[in-house]
Scaffold this motif. Structure first.
Motif, mmCIF file in Angstrom:
data_model
loop_
_atom_site.group_PDB
_atom_site.id
_atom_site.type_symbol
_atom_site.label_atom_id
_atom_site.label_comp_id
_atom_site.label_asym_id
_atom_site.label_seq_id
_atom_site.Cartn_x
_atom_site.Cartn_y
_atom_site.Cartn_z
ATOM 1 N N THR A 1 10.216 -61.549 -34.700
ATOM 2 C CA THR A 1 9.989 -61.330 -33.271
ATOM 3 C C THR A 1 11.217 -60.699 -32.637
ATOM 4 O OG1 THR A 1 10.855 -63.460 -32.499
ATOM 5 C CG2 THR A 1 8.550 -63.412 -33.215
ATOM 6 N N TRP B 1 5.686 -56.793 -27.838
ATOM 7 C CA TRP B 1 4.558 -56.537 -28.731
ATOM 8 C C TRP B 1 4.806 -55.328 -29.612
ATOM 9 C CZ3 TRP B 1 1.888 -60.662 -29.075
ATOM 10 C CH2 TRP B 1 1.742 -61.505 -27.967
ATOM 11 N N ARG C 1 4.629 -55.649 -33.647
ATOM 12 C CA ARG C 1 3.801 -54.798 -34.507
ATOM 13 C C ARG C 1 4.601 -54.273 -35.695
ATOM 14 N NH1 ARG C 1 1.509 -48.907 -34.083
ATOM 15 N NH2 ARG C 1 3.493 -48.484 -33.075
#
Length: 399
Positions: free
Chosen positions: A351, A374, A378
Motif C-alpha cells: 500500500t 488506489w 493497483r
C-alpha cells in the motif's frame, strides 16, 4: 490494577497512533509518538528508566547513524546524481529509462539506505520525465518499488534489515548470497508489471536528455567517500562487526576540511533514531506484559510468519513489526530471520503507506494531481504478492 490498565491502554493507543502515522488534532509524528509513549510508560511504572535505556539496542542505533552520515557525504559529493544521470543518459528510450531507473535504484538501495535514495532520485526523475515530456507516474512507481525490492539484498539496505542484522547471527555476505536472487527477480518482475500497466513506457523510440543539467561534483570529497565506503563494505564482506565497521567509516569521513559538521549532521534523520529508541522501549514493555505470547506458534512457522509480517507491516509499519516479532525468533533460526527481513521489506510495496519511499514519491507526484492511494495499490498489491511468493519459495528452498 488501575495502573496496569492504564499501562495497557497507553500501549494500545501508542501502536494505534503509530499505525495512523500521527495523532488527530496534534502535531505529532511517529518519532514523537514513540518518545511520548515511552515517557508515559516510564512514569506509570511499566518500566524504569535504567531498564528503558538498556532496552535500546546500541548496535542498531550506531549502525543506522553511521550509514546516515555516509549517505550524507555521498550526497554532498554528488555521487547519487552522477550515478543516476549517467545511467539515464544511456537509457535511449522510454522503455530503456524505465529499466535503467529500476536497476540503478535497486542496486543503489542494496548498498545505501533506501529512504535516503528515494529522496535523492525522486526530484531527478521528475526533471528527466519533464524534459522528455513523459508521464512521471510509472517512473516514480519504479523508484518507489525498486528502493524496497533492491534494499532486500543486504543487511545495510534498509532499517528493518539493520535490525535483523543486529538481532540474528547472520553475516553480511551470507545474507547477501541468499537475498540477491530475490531482489534480482523482484526487480525484473517490476519492470514487466509496469510495462503491462502503462503502455506508453513500451516505446523504444530514441530520445535525448540534452536538456538535463550535469551533476555537480566535488571530486576530492567524492574520491575520499568512495574509498572509505569501499573499505567499509569490504569489512562487511570479511565478517567484521557491522556497527563498529560503519562507525569507523563515519568517523573517517567526519575528519575533513571540506564540509562543516553542521551540514552533515543536519542530514541525519534524528527523528528516525528517536523513533527506534522509543520503539525499543515499547517493545520491552510488551515483553514484560507477555502480550504477544499467542503469536509465538505463528512466528515459528515459515508461512504463518510471512502472513503475519505482511499484515503487521502495513498496519503498524515494518520497523515496529520486526521489533515485535524478533523476540520470538531464536538466533540460530536463519530461515525465519531471512523470511522476516524479506517479508517486512517487500510488504512495503503493498500500500501507499507501507513504506516511507512510497510516501516520498507519492507526495512528489501528487503535486501534479496524478497520484492516488488506489493508483499505487493497483501497482503495489499484485507486485507484493508475487515478490513475496518468490521470496518464500527461494528462501525455503535454499535454507
Amino acid at each position: 490494577m488501575l495502573r496496569s490498565v492504564l499501562q495497557l491502554l497507553i500501549l494500545a493507543l501508542s501502536y494505534g497512533a503509530l499505525a495512523l502515522g500521527g495523532v488527530p488534532g496534534l502535531r505529532m509524528n511517529r518519532a514523537t509518538i514513540s518518545l511520548v509513549s515511552a515517557a508515559l510508560l516510564i512514569a506509570l511504572g511499566a518500566i524504569d528508566l535504567p531498564s528503558a535505556w538498556q532496552a535500546i539496542d546500541p548496535q542498531t542505533i550506531v549502525f543506522l547513524l553511521s550509514m546516515m552520515i555516509l549517505n550524507a557525504y555521498l550526497g554532498f559529493s554528488g555521487f547519487f546524481q552522477i550515478a543516476m544521470v549517467t545511467i539515464v543518459r544511456f537509457s535511449g528510450s522510454p522503455l530503456g529509462l524505465l529499466i535503467f531507473l529500476t536497476v540503478a535504484t535497486g542496486m543503489l538501495s542494496a548498498v545505501f539506505l533506501n529512504d535516503t535514495l528515494a529522496l535523492v532520485t525522486t526530484p531527478l526523475t521528475l526533471r528527466i520525465t519533464h524534459a522528455l515530456g513523459l508521464n512521471p507516474v510509472p517512473y516514480l512507481l519504479a523508484i518507489a518499488g525498486a528502493t524496497n525490492i533492491g534494499s532486500v539484498a543486504t543487511l545495510s539496505g534498509n532499517p528493518q534489515n539493520i535490525l535483523v542484522g543486529s538481532f540474528s547471527n547472520l553475516r553480511y555476505l551470507q545474507f547477501t548470497q541468499v537475498m540477491v536472487p530475490v531482489a534480482v527477480l523482484g526487480l525484473g518482475l517490476q519492470v514487466v508489471w509496469l510495462w503491462w500497466l502503462y503502455p506508453e513506457v513500451r516505446s523504444r523510440q530514441s530520445c535525448t536528455l540534452a536538456t538535463l543539467q550535469p551533476a555537480q561534483v566535488q571530486k576530492g570529497l567524492l574520491h575520499k567517500t568512495l574509498i572509505v565506503s569501499g573499505l567499509m563494505f569490504l569489512a562487511f564482506l570479511l565478517g567484521f562487526p557491522l556497527a563498529e565497521s560503519s562507525l569507523l567509516a563515519a568517523a573517517a569521513l567526519l575528519v575533513t576540511r571540506r564540509l562543516k559538521p553542521e551540514r552533515v549532521l543536519a542530514q541525519v534523520d534524528w527523528s528516525l533514531l528517536v523513533l527506534f529508541a522509543g520503539l525499543f522501549i515499547l517493545t520491552r514493555c510488551i515483553q514484560n506484559f507477555d502480550l504477544l505470547a499467542v503469536l509465538r506458534p505463528w512466528v515459528n512457522q515459515p508461512l504463518p510468519l510471512v502472513v503475519l509480517t505482511t499484515l503487521l507491516s502495513n498496519l503498524i509499519s515494518n520497523v515496529p513489526t520486526v521489533l515485535l516479532l524478533a523476540q520470538f525468533i531464536p538466533k540460530g533460526a536463519d530461515q525465519l530471520w531471512y523470511l522476516l527481513a524479506a517479508t517486512s521489506t517487500l510488504a512495503g510495496n503493498l500500500t501507499l503507506f507501507g513504506a516511507v519511499a512510497n510516501l516520498i514519491t507519492a507526495e512528489a507526484a501528487a503535486r501534479s494531481g496524478q497520484f492516488s492511494f488506489w493508483q499505487h495499490l493497483r501497482f503495489g498489491a499484485p507486485l507484493t504478492l508475487l515478490t513475496l511468493a518468490i521470496a518464500y519459495a527461494w528462501i525455503v528452498g535454499q535454507t
